[in-house]
Design a protein around this motif. Structure first.
Motif, PDB file in Angstrom:
ATOM      1  N   VAL A 137       0.996  -1.149  -0.038  1.00  0.00           N
ATOM      2  CA  VAL A 137      -0.038   0.051  -0.059  1.00  0.00           C
ATOM      3  C   VAL A 137       0.761   1.138   0.012  1.00  0.00           C
ATOM      4  O   VAL A 137       1.753   1.427   0.708  1.00  0.00           O
ATOM      5  CB  VAL A 137      -0.908   0.080   1.338  1.00  0.00           C
TER       6      VAL A 137
ATOM      7  N   GLU B 214      -6.644   6.469  -4.268  1.00  0.00           N
ATOM      8  CA  GLU B 214      -7.944   6.321  -4.071  1.00  0.00           C
ATOM      9  C   GLU B 214      -8.284   6.648  -2.555  1.00  0.00           C
ATOM     10  O   GLU B 214      -7.164   6.390  -1.623  1.00  0.00           O
ATOM     11  CB  GLU B 214      -8.457   5.005  -4.256  1.00  0.00           C
TER      12      GLU B 214
ATOM     13  N   VAL C 125     -11.373   2.143   0.231  1.00  0.00           N
ATOM     14  CA  VAL C 125     -10.541   0.949   0.102  1.00  0.00           C
ATOM     15  C   VAL C 125     -10.061   0.301   1.370  1.00  0.00           C
ATOM     16  O   VAL C 125      -9.577  -0.599   1.175  1.00  0.00           O
ATOM     17  CB  VAL C 125      -9.382   1.499  -1.012  1.00  0.00           C
TER      18      VAL C 125
ATOM     19  N   ASP D 193     -11.380  -3.561   1.675  1.00  0.00           N
ATOM     20  CA  ASP D 193     -10.716  -4.417   0.694  1.00  0.00           C
ATOM     21  C   ASP D 193      -9.284  -4.539   1.210  1.00  0.00           C
ATOM     22  O   ASP D 193      -8.757  -5.826   1.162  1.00  0.00           O
ATOM     23  CB  ASP D 193     -10.612  -3.595  -0.829  1.00  0.00           C
ATOM     24  N   ILE D 194      -8.627  -3.434   1.713  1.00  0.00           N
ATOM     25  CA  ILE D 194      -6.938  -3.746   1.952  1.00  0.00           C
ATOM     26  C   ILE D 194      -7.225  -4.432   3.306  1.00  0.00           C
ATOM     27  O   ILE D 194      -6.132  -5.516   3.221  1.00  0.00           O
ATOM     28  CB  ILE D 194      -6.354  -2.535   2.306  1.00  0.00           C
TER      29      ILE D 194
ATOM     30  N   ASP E 191      -0.042  -2.519  -4.744  1.00  0.00           N
ATOM     31  CA  ASP E 191      -1.560  -2.965  -5.020  1.00  0.00           C
ATOM     32  C   ASP E 191      -2.431  -2.089  -4.808  1.00  0.00           C
ATOM     33  O   ASP E 191      -3.535  -2.097  -5.457  1.00  0.00           O
ATOM     34  CB  ASP E 191      -1.446  -4.088  -3.871  1.00  0.00           C
ATOM     35  N   TRP E 192      -2.186  -0.973  -3.900  1.00  0.00           N
ATOM     36  CA  TRP E 192      -3.371   0.022  -3.551  1.00  0.00           C
ATOM     37  C   TRP E 192      -2.265   1.582  -3.722  1.00  0.00           C
ATOM     38  O   TRP E 192      -1.345   1.260  -2.726  1.00  0.00           O
ATOM     39  CB  TRP E 192      -4.018  -0.110  -2.370  1.00  0.00           C
ATOM     40  N   ASN E 193      -2.776   2.584  -4.238  1.00  0.00           N
ATOM     41  CA  ASN E 193      -2.279   3.808  -3.980  1.00  0.00           C
ATOM     42  C   ASN E 193      -3.415   4.542  -3.138  1.00  0.00           C
ATOM     43  O   ASN E 193      -4.488   4.669  -3.988  1.00  0.00           O
ATOM     44  CB  ASN E 193      -1.828   4.619  -5.245  1.00  0.00           C
ATOM     45  N   VAL E 194      -3.037   5.007  -2.146  1.00  0.00           N
ATOM     46  CA  VAL E 194      -4.071   5.264  -0.987  1.00  0.00           C
ATOM     47  C   VAL E 194      -3.875   6.748  -0.674  1.00  0.00           C
ATOM     48  O   VAL E 194      -2.892   7.187  -0.208  1.00  0.00           O
ATOM     49  CB  VAL E 194      -4.191   4.419   0.232  1.00  0.00           C
TER      50      VAL E 194
END
Length: 180
Positions: free
Chosen positions: A82, A89, A94, A97-98, A125-128
């Motif tokens: 992450v 996002e 999210v 989901d994370i 996997d995620w840009n938060v």
């Protein structure tokens, strides 16, 4: 630790003299809000010493280490990555989901310092984003970890502490654990 999942925080980038305090605070925030360890850039030795000293005095377990291989750490991470960025996002969209994705896999939270190369965005996997507005990376990390752990990190206890803060409505009370 979130269940059986290891949570590590990677500080991406460090400018000695300019980022010393912020990098230290990334480590201290990671420790205080439930991460298992922090990985600092190789040139952040002062921050490593400070975080290790606080862990020694106020307890752990919490690991602190340095690496020259920030990109390789992200690229080769065996688990979920992450990346906290104002361009990501919204965390509130999210976080579930994370929290639930590969729930037993280790989670690496990347916190930028200087400009982060696009490869970091691509390998995550995620840009938060926390608010999608410019603010402190320490604040973003704190909000993210609180959301990840659903507030449970606020009740954690620390082992092998030399000192303990005794909560009070007014004043400061720190006692040596040996005084019990």
């Amino acid at each position: 630790m979130q269940g059986d999942r290891e949570v590590a925080v990677l500080r991406y980038g460090h400018r000695p003299g300019r980022d010393d305090r912020m990098t230290t605070h990334v480590g201290l925030t990671a420790r205080a809000l439930g991460a298992d360890r922090v990985i600092l850039p190789d040139n952040a030795s002062q921050s490593e010493e400070t975080v290790a000293d606080i862990t020694g005095r106020f307890g752990g377990p919490f690991g602190v280490e340095r690496t020259e291989e920030l990109d390789a750490t992200i690229r080769d991470w065996d688990g979920v990555v992450v990346h906290l960025t104002m361009y990501g996002e919204p965390v509130q969209d999210v976080e579930d989901d994370i929290r639930n994705a590969h729930a037993d896999d280790a989670l690496l939270v990347v916190v930028g310092g200087e400009k982060v190369p696009f490869d970091v965005y691509r390998h995550a996997d995620w840009n938060v984003g926390v608010t999608n507005q410019p603010h402190s990376e320490v604040a973003g990390l704190a909000v993210f970890l609180d959301r990840l752990f659903d507030g449970s990190e606020l009740d954690q206890t620390y082992e092998d502490a030399d000192r303990r803060v005794i909560p009070e409505a007014c004043g400061k009370h720190v006692e040596d654990v040996d005084d019990e």
